[in-house]
Design an enzyme around this catalytic site. Structure first.
Site, short mmCIF file in Angstrom:
data_model
loop_
_atom_site.label_atom_id
_atom_site.label_comp_id
_atom_site.label_asym_id
_atom_site.label_seq_id
_atom_site.Cartn_x
_atom_site.Cartn_y
_atom_site.Cartn_z
N GLU A 37 -5.50 10.16 15.91
CA GLU A 37 -4.14 11.09 15.56
C GLU A 37 -3.93 11.95 16.48
O GLU A 37 -4.78 12.87 16.62
CB GLU A 37 -4.11 11.42 14.16
N GLY A 42 -0.89 11.54 8.52
CA GLY A 42 0.16 11.05 7.34
C GLY A 42 1.22 10.38 8.17
O GLY A 42 2.12 9.70 7.65
N GLY A 43 1.21 10.57 9.60
CA GLY A 43 2.47 9.76 10.14
C GLY A 43 3.96 10.40 9.71
O GLY A 43 4.15 11.33 9.24
N HIS A 449 17.84 0.85 -25.68
CA HIS A 449 19.24 1.55 -25.84
C HIS A 449 19.08 2.85 -25.94
O HIS A 449 18.25 3.45 -26.60
CB HIS A 449 19.94 1.03 -26.66
#
Length: 465
Positions: A37, A42-43, A449
């Site tokens: 990296e 985390g990119g 509902h």
């Protein structure tokens, strides 16, 4: 080790949403893995994309609701924005995600995190320029490229001499734009445009196409346009930016040509939101045997194999749908094939996505123009949100539901939900599509509902008329 080269079973270049889980899975299976990296774990998603933008968009929605409080009989007092706190909150969330991911990597016994930039020197051999300043050479039988993309910069005369922001730098501002001009009416342009408008900026969006969100059907795009303009955003369609220049002080002017006239806009900030380009130029791919297309995206087959044996590409760098969930599915395909000898494929997979404007636009399957061009015989179900009980109760009635049903099989082949929690509603439709269910299963289903998903009863009842 040969000639100073470090040998691994697999090397993954890029710690994005495909590369990180793939590295961890291979390491858990006993492989010796290196994860390279060059920037931040985390990119794009964690550091520049999903996480920071959606965190800031959440702040913008709160600002919007505060302004609307009186509509609900609530008096919230005078509105003010603390942009510094908005940015700080965004950074805190990003750092939490990033550090959590990094800890998992560092705690994995067979996985080495290598912080530096990789370039090929031969097939399956890499030179790593470490952040510490030194250089090392690595090799592996399996190399996976997960280097992602970067914001594209359009060719506009005078732009090189003007201050312009992209989707990353715009999130680091320490002042609120007085007037933000945005070039691009796609996902990025719309999300940032609405966000800064809700923060209090004047916003103008310039779109080259005749509609926003050029891949969507005209009715959906037209309703998105109404929503943007309803919030006070100026939108110029079928318009081309010609020239940018300084307008004195920190202001910028942009000369724009539309189908009808030429005009000059003057703003305080300029955001470029015109797509992204692959992070391949620095990889020295000519040494690897990996071929790219004319835009630099890596060519892969349906098993994510490149043109070089043992080298794979996953995520945005290979082109195609640029979404985090697609990158993650790429990981799952490779995990199955590499660890279990499987034959998983990316062919014909569903590509859902959400545009995080407010209300959201959730999409799955075919648009109407795609279905028509492919020769489908289909029926269209439509339901405006002003006929949805839950939307009326919460005063969130903008937008509509739209679904396409195959006339022969009664199966749903596509849907667009533009409305409150559109991304969640379209997921219910996707589940029905995954199960091969006919539309009648949703038309006749019993849902709680009052919920938004319950409105799918009424959406598909429109096909009975």
């Amino acid at each position: 080790m040969k000639d100073g080269r470090k040998k691994f079973d697999a090397i993954v270049i890029g710690s994005g949403q495909g590369g990180t889980p793939l590295s961890l899975s291979l390491a858990d299976a006993g492989w010796k893995v290196a994860l390279v990296e060059r920037k931040a774990v985390g990119g794009t998603c964690v550091n520049e994309g999903c996480t920071p933008t959606k965190t800031m968009i959440a702040s913008a929605r709160v600002a919007h609701l505060v302004r609307r409080a009186g509509d609900f009989g609530v008096h919230a007092g005078e509105f003010s924005l603390d942009l510094e706190r908005v940015i700080r909150r965004k950074k805190e969330v990003v750092e939490s995600f990033r550090e959590g991911s990094k800890k998992r990597i560092l705690d994995s016994p067979n996985l080495s995190l290598i912080e530096g930039s990789a370039r090929f020197v031969r097939e399956r051999q890499l030179e790593i320029s470490l952040l510490s300043g030194s250089t090392e050479f690595f090799e592996a039988d399996i190399i996976v490229i997960n280097t992602g993309t970067r914001p594209a910069r359009p060719e506009i005369r005078g732009l090189d001499n003007s201050v312009a922001y992209d989707s990353t730098s715009i999130m680091e501002l320490d002042e609120l734009p007085e007037h933000l001009i945005i070039v691009g009416g796609g996902y990025v342009g719309l999300e940032f445009g609405q966000m800064f408008r809700r923060f209090g900026s004047e916003v103008t969006i310039i779109q080259r196409d005749k509609q926003l969100l050029s891949r969507e059907d005209e009715d959906i795009a037209g309703m998105v346009l109404e929503i943007m303009r309803d919030e006070g955003i100026e939108v110029l369609l079928d318009s081309e930016p010609l020239q940018a220049r300084s307008a004195g002080g920190n202001r910028i002017s942009l000369r724009v040509q539309s189908s009808e006239k030429e005009t000059t806009l003057v703003g305080s900030h300029l955001l470029l939101a015109t797509g992204r380009l692959p992070n391949t130029p620095d990889l020295n791919l000519e040494k690897s045997g990996v071929k790219v297309d004319d835009r630099g995206f890596i060519k892969v087959n349906n098993k994510l194999e490149t043109t070089s044996e043992g080298v794979y590409a996953i995520g945005d760098v290979k082109g195609g749908p640029a979404f985090t969930h697609i990158s993650y599915d790429d990981f799952r395909v490779l995990r199955e094939n590499l660890l279990n000898g499987g034959s998983s494929s990316i062919e014909e997979r569903d590509v859902p996505y959400v545009v995080f404007i407010d209300p959201q636009l959730g999409r799955i399957g075919l648009t109407e123009k795609e279905a028509s061009s492919r020769g489908y015989s289909y029926r269209v179900a439509k339901l405006p949100f002003d006929r949805v009980a839950r939307a009326i109760e919460t005063d969130e009635t903008r937008g509509m539901m739209k679904a396409l049903v195959d006339s022969e099989t009664d199966r749903i082949i596509g849907a667009a939900i533009l409305g409150v929690e559109g991304g969640e509603i379209v997921s219910a439709i996707q589940i029905a599509m995954m199960g091969g269910l006919p539309f009648t299963s949703l038309r006749d289903g019993v849902f709680a509902h009052p919920t938004l998903v319950e409105s799918l009863n009424n959406l598909f009842m429109t096909l009975d008329g």
